[in-house]
Design an enzyme around this catalytic site. Structure first.
Site, PDB file in Angstrom:
ATOM      1  N   HIS A 157       0.809  -1.228   0.000  1.00 24.05           N
ATOM      2  CA  HIS A 157       0.000   0.000   0.000  1.00 24.05           C
ATOM      3  C   HIS A 157       0.839   1.273   0.000  1.00 24.05           C
ATOM      4  O   HIS A 157       0.296   2.364  -0.128  1.00 24.05           O
ATOM      5  CB  HIS A 157      -0.946  -0.003   1.204  1.00 24.05           C
ATOM      6  CG  HIS A 157      -2.040  -1.016   1.071  1.00 24.05           C
ATOM      7  ND1 HIS A 157      -3.287  -0.710   0.573  1.00 24.05           N
ATOM      8  CD2 HIS A 157      -2.064  -2.342   1.321  1.00 24.05           C
ATOM      9  CE1 HIS A 157      -4.029  -1.796   0.539  1.00 24.05           C
ATOM     10  NE2 HIS A 157      -3.320  -2.809   0.994  1.00 24.05           N
ATOM     11  N   ASP A 365       3.560   9.380  -1.340  1.00 26.49           N
ATOM     12  CA  ASP A 365       2.381   8.642  -0.898  1.00 26.49           C
ATOM     13  C   ASP A 365       2.130   7.494  -1.870  1.00 26.49           C
ATOM     14  O   ASP A 365       2.207   7.701  -3.087  1.00 26.49           O
ATOM     15  CB  ASP A 365       1.160   9.584  -0.906  1.00 26.49           C
ATOM     16  CG  ASP A 365       0.208   9.330   0.250  1.00 26.49           C
ATOM     17  OD1 ASP A 365       0.141   8.180   0.723  1.00 26.49           O
ATOM     18  OD2 ASP A 365      -0.473  10.280   0.675  1.00 26.49           O
TER      19      ASP A 365
HETATM   20  C1  GDG Z   1      -2.057   4.041   3.109  1.00 26.02           C
HETATM   21  C2  GDG Z   1      -1.052   4.666   2.132  1.00 26.02           C
HETATM   22  C3  GDG Z   1      -2.780   4.487   0.320  1.00 26.02           C
HETATM   23  C4  GDG Z   1      -8.433  10.618   7.529  1.00 26.02           C
HETATM   24  N1  GDG Z   1      -8.897  11.427   8.493  1.00 26.02           N
HETATM   25  C5  GDG Z   1     -10.118  10.982   8.812  1.00 26.02           C
HETATM   26  C6  GDG Z   1     -10.402   9.867   8.025  1.00 26.02           C
HETATM   27  N2  GDG Z   1      -9.355   9.665   7.243  1.00 26.02           N
HETATM   28  C7  GDG Z   1      -9.320   8.623   6.218  1.00 26.02           C
HETATM   29  C8  GDG Z   1      -9.386   9.256   4.848  1.00 26.02           C
HETATM   30  C9  GDG Z   1      -8.857   8.147   3.964  1.00 26.02           C
HETATM   31  C10 GDG Z   1      -7.883   7.444   4.893  1.00 26.02           C
HETATM   32  O1  GDG Z   1      -8.138   7.883   6.236  1.00 26.02           O
HETATM   33  C11 GDG Z   1      -6.453   7.818   4.577  1.00 26.02           C
HETATM   34  O2  GDG Z   1      -6.072   7.170   3.415  1.00 26.02           O
HETATM   35  P1  GDG Z   1      -4.821   7.647   2.566  1.00 26.02           P
HETATM   36  O3  GDG Z   1      -4.809   6.862   1.327  1.00 26.02           O
HETATM   37  O4  GDG Z   1      -4.954   9.118   2.304  1.00 26.02           O
HETATM   38  O5  GDG Z   1      -3.535   7.456   3.486  1.00 26.02           O
HETATM   39  P2  GDG Z   1      -2.903   6.320   4.494  1.00 26.02           P
HETATM   40  O6  GDG Z   1      -3.686   6.216   5.742  1.00 26.02           O
HETATM   41  O7  GDG Z   1      -1.490   6.744   4.667  1.00 26.02           O
HETATM   42  O8  GDG Z   1      -2.999   4.942   3.694  1.00 26.02           O
HETATM   43  C12 GDG Z   1      -1.795   5.421   1.036  1.00 26.02           C
HETATM   44  C13 GDG Z   1      -3.649   3.744   1.324  1.00 26.02           C
HETATM   45  O9  GDG Z   1      -2.852   3.091   2.342  1.00 26.02           O
HETATM   46  C14 GDG Z   1      -4.496   2.658   0.632  1.00 26.02           C
HETATM   47  O10 GDG Z   1      -3.713   1.777  -0.101  1.00 26.02           O
HETATM   48  O11 GDG Z   1      -3.617   5.254  -0.517  1.00 26.02           O
HETATM   49  O12 GDG Z   1      -0.870   5.921   0.092  1.00 26.02           O
HETATM   50  O13 GDG Z   1      -0.159   5.536   2.814  1.00 26.02           O
HETATM   51  O14 GDG Z   1      -9.862   7.244   3.615  1.00 26.02           O
HETATM   52  O15 GDG Z   1     -10.714   9.656   4.606  1.00 26.02           O
HETATM   53  N3  GDG Z   1     -11.543   9.155   8.090  1.00 26.02           N
HETATM   54  C15 GDG Z   1     -12.477   9.588   8.987  1.00 26.02           C
HETATM   55  N4  GDG Z   1     -12.280  10.675   9.780  1.00 26.02           N
HETATM   56  C16 GDG Z   1     -11.124  11.410   9.725  1.00 26.02           C
HETATM   57  O16 GDG Z   1     -10.955  12.404  10.409  1.00 26.02           O
HETATM   58  N5  GDG Z   1     -13.632   8.901   9.093  1.00 26.02           N
END
Ligand code: GDG
Length: 465
Positions: A157, A365
């Site tokens: 990921h 990322d």
């Molecule tokens: C890893 C990889 C890859 C955030 N704040 C709140 C909240 N979130 C949710 C977002 C989003 C998720 O968390 C974060 O996903 P990301 O993809 O932006 O980043 P990582 O957590 O680092 O994830 C990344 C991912 O895995 C999947 O393969 O895309 O590159 O680093 O869904 O919305 N959700 C809620 N409240 C918040 O305040 N409910």
């Protein structure tokens, strides 16, 4: 039909929450498990005095989860240690933050052996196994050592770093060699895939027998770029739900006619929050006439608080937001609203929709799902503009519609903010449509199915990523 066994560090038991408390990934994996029966195995998140391998089985909403507790030392060395203080920074190109210690590497190996010992008896001959992410690189090899002949896939990921960076890790060669235990390895984008192949060929002597096939000794592994998406249908519905409408109205009211710029990220140095604040500060400096016309809402729920670099970033951001607010705020305007807590997904969807700009500027990322959620939440008649780092995996998919920026350049970010604020509606609509086509077509269900089809059937992947 084969059963599917999903293994990941943490397990997310399905809930019937209508507020969309669960992320798209958890929902998609649970759906796959319902389709193929099977189970989801991982760490419970709890500790125990002595590791016993006792499995806690639970069944909810058609999905069986199986979790084990770990010892405190395991959590220190494996999770907080090798996973989050060694691999996470290294794989995000931050060798300045990566800590290399033999007890971390040893703890990581030990925990993967413990997972293998525990899950092995649950595996039946026709099961197909799908292992997720950097916590578990060696697990496939450990299972092979225990006689497991099943098809095993792995999905990463996070990014894969260039080989010259990866070579700073003392255990790099050994670690990457274990990946040849898998039948299929998935990455989000070609760039990460190519970096992996580069290391395998140049440092391990693997042979690239086809563009998507590598051979090392007797083992052959197939590699695929398979970009993850969001649960788009569900997120669009969330953005139109009553709680989203309410949070949209609240935001619009509190904005009193100003344009909102939004950022939503776990509090993590890879997300480029410090650089984002500096870019926004540059914008305020460059454009005095715009100052009271905008504000930045940064939502940043804390994560990995046990790791020192995460405590530092928190302190840095508090100082920086204080400085910017102190320098520019007026009696009726605060330039940055910096919020250290999480919100339910539907509330978040309403906030995204209320924002004229989505500012998604990670330094590195794997993909970045916030960028896709921002797009999915927009009003098609009057969509906002996505400003996206060229170093996020998502840039490979959304680059035609987003304004791409180099997050290290405060000036580029400042220019992009101005351009986004002045962008006419027809251009915003055209850019949004291009991005939304991708977000709709390559959603998380497409991602999951494309990977499991490849893993189960060894078939050609259906569409180019
Ligand atoms: C890893 C990889 C890859 C955030 N704040 C709140 C909240 N979130 C949710 C977002 C989003 C998720 O968390 C974060 O996903 P990301 O993809 O932006 O980043 P990582 O957590 O680092 O994830 C990344 C991912 O895995 C999947 O393969 O895309 O590159 O680093 O869904 O919305 N959700 C809620 N409240 C918040 O305040 N409910």
């Amino acid at each position: 039909m084969n059963r599917l066994i999903i293994i990941s560090n943490r397990v997310s038991a399905p809930t019937d929450s209508k507020s969309g408390a669960q992320g798209g990934l958890a929902v998609a994996l649970a759906a796959a498990l319902r389709e193929y029966r099977g189970l989801w195995f991982g760490w419970s998140g709890e500790t125990t005095d002595v590791f016993s391998g006792h499995i806690n089985f639970q069944r909810a909403h058609g999905v069986t989860t199986a979790t084990v507790d770990l010892e405190e030392q395991d959590v220190d060395e494996y999770y907080n240690g090798f996973a989050n203080r060694t691999l996470w920074p290294l794989f995000h190109y931050r060798i300045d933050l990566a800590e290399y210690a033999r007890d971390f590497a040893g703890g990581y190996k030990r925990v993967n052996e413990r997972f293998a010992d525990t899950v092995r008896p649950l595996i039946e001959p026709d099961d197909v196994i799908w292992i997720q992410d950097y916590h578990m690189f060696p697990l496939g090899g450990e299972l092979r050592d225990r006689g497991c002949k099943n098809r095993i896939g792995f999905f990463l990921h996070i990014p894969w770093p260039p080989r010259r960076l990866l070579n700073t890790l003392p255990e790099a060669g050994e670690l990457v060699a274990t990946l040849f235990a898998y039948d299929v390895i998935g990455f989000h984008i070609e760039e990460w895939l190519e970096s992996f192949c580069d290391f395998a060929v140049k440092d391990l002597g693997a042979e690239r027998v086809a563009p998507d096939v590598l051979k090392l000794g007797a083992r052959t592994v197939r590699v695929v770029a398979n970009p993850i998406g969001i649960d788009t249908q569900e997120f669009v519905a969330a953005a139109n739900s009553p709680p989203a409408r309410l949070s949209y109205r609240r935001m619009r009211d509190s904005a009193v006619g100003r344009d909102m710029i939004v950022g939503v990220d776990r509090l993590d140095y890879s997300k480029g929050l410090e650089e984002r604040f500096l870019g926004y500060e540059q914008f305020l400096k460059d454009h005095p006439e715009e100052r009271k016309e905008v504000f930045l809402l940064q939502i940043a729920p804390p994560s990995r608080g046990a790791v020192e670099s995460y405590q530092k970033i928190r302190a840095t951001l508090e100082g920086l937001s204080g400085r910017i607010n102190g320098g520019y705020a007026d009696v009726d305007w605060v330039p940055i609203r910096y919020v250290n807590q999480g919100y339910p997904r539907d509330v978040l969807a309403g906030i995204y929709r209320a924002a004229r700009i989505g500012l998604v500027t990670p330094l590195r990322d794997g993909m970045n799902l916030v960028a896709k959620e921002y797009v999915a939440a927009q009003d098609p008649e009057d969509p906002g503009v996505l400003i996206l780092s060229r170093f996020a995996g998502a840039a490979a998919q959304l680059g035609e519609g987003a304004l791409l920026v180099n997050p290290y350049s405060a000036e580029e970010m400042s220019d992009a903010i101005l351009r986004a604020l002045r962008m006419p509606r027809d251009e915003r609509q055209a850019r949004w449509r291009r991005m939304m086509d991708n977000v709709e077509q390559q959603d998380v269900i497409w991602w999951r199915k494309r990977f499991t089809d490849l893993l189960m059937g060894d078939v050609e992947v259906s569409a180019e990523a």
